[in-house]
Design a protein around this motif. Sequence first.
Motif, PDB file in Angstrom:
ATOM      1  N   CYS A   1      -2.067  10.107  -9.607  1.00 53.76           N
ATOM      2  CA  CYS A   1      -1.914  10.972  -8.423  1.00 53.76           C
ATOM      3  C   CYS A   1      -0.486  11.029  -7.884  1.00 53.76           C
ATOM      4  N   CYS A   9      -2.433   1.716  -6.577  1.00 53.33           N
ATOM      5  CA  CYS A   9      -2.359   2.987  -5.851  1.00 53.33           C
ATOM      6  C   CYS A   9      -3.231   2.930  -4.596  1.00 53.33           C
ATOM      7  N   CYS A  31      -5.837   6.706  -5.090  1.00 48.16           N
ATOM      8  CA  CYS A  31      -6.890   6.899  -6.100  1.00 48.16           C
ATOM      9  C   CYS A  31      -7.393   5.575  -6.667  1.00 48.16           C
TER      10      CYS A  31
HETATM   11 ZN   LIG Z   1      -3.156   7.156  -7.589  1.00 47.25          ZN
END
Ligand SMILES: [Zn+2]
Length: 309
Positions: free
Chosen positions: A192, A215, A218
């Motif tokens: 992402c 992350c 996500c």
């Molecule tokens: Zn991500």
Amino acid sequence: MPRILPRGEIENLDHTRIPRLRIPERAGVFSDRAARLRSLADASTIEGYLRLMARLAEAQQRALKSFEAPAIDDDVLAQARRHEMPPLPATGLARDPAWRALLARLLDEVAGDAGTPAQAVAACNALAHTLDTAPERVEQMADALLAGRVEGADVAPAPFVMAALQVYWTAMASGLRESQLPVGAFGLCPTCGTPPVASVVRIGGAHDGYRYLCCPLCSCEWHLERVKCSHCATTKGIAYHYIEGGRDGVKAEACDGCRSYRKIFYQDKDPFMEPVADDLGSLALDMLMGEEGYARRSGSPLLWQDTGD
Ligand SMILES: [Zn+2]
Ligand SMILES: [Zn+2]
């Protein structure tokens, strides 16, 4: 003609290969975080806030369980790999309005929990009202948060809006395989494009002993060698800072080149380390690093600071 193996199969032949990614597991992403937030709350100076975020994470897990993620086109994935671009970019991806239904659900559940303090109930109700009457305002907030920005009155509702976006992105990411994803730009999530919240040295299975950047959107994790700055990629002038007498396995990896730091958590010291929860549970380390003149390059998805002037 020699048989040409597709990328994923070549990787599978090499059992010594370091797994490049750790794709989120739908069954426990947010419930693991909730449990960790609760266990950190007891000894925390922000106990009430950690418990509120634990309630939010539990609601996220329930919402994720029944949420059907929008399908991701094979062409989009192929294009992303070809151009080394994230296939589900935080900024730029057209969001399905279904994410707002996720937000409504989270707000309803947290506000309806008997343990939620009155002030937080009022904040949930106010955001739910905005969602009903001015959804475009909430879409604007989401755009800003996904770009790492938040201003003024949007600071308080930010963790809730972010929580819904996390469920939406995690649902999509959890259906992907490593072979479908690009390597992407250094220091950004390959799925992402969001900068990592922290890193964790994992134990167990194929990921054992390797360090992964995490992350905050996500929930994907991607491998980075140890003793390397996650911001400027240098391997020189890296030092590890920690609070004297603090929890074992919680450190700040600081770079003298770019004067920045990110936290690193060691699961061999505590197998329940969870990057988002442990990051929020170690704010004293952020204060120490600030005093020592290091900048934090990306914030917590659960705690936002005004980025306006
Ligand atoms: Zn991500
Ligand atoms: Zn650096």
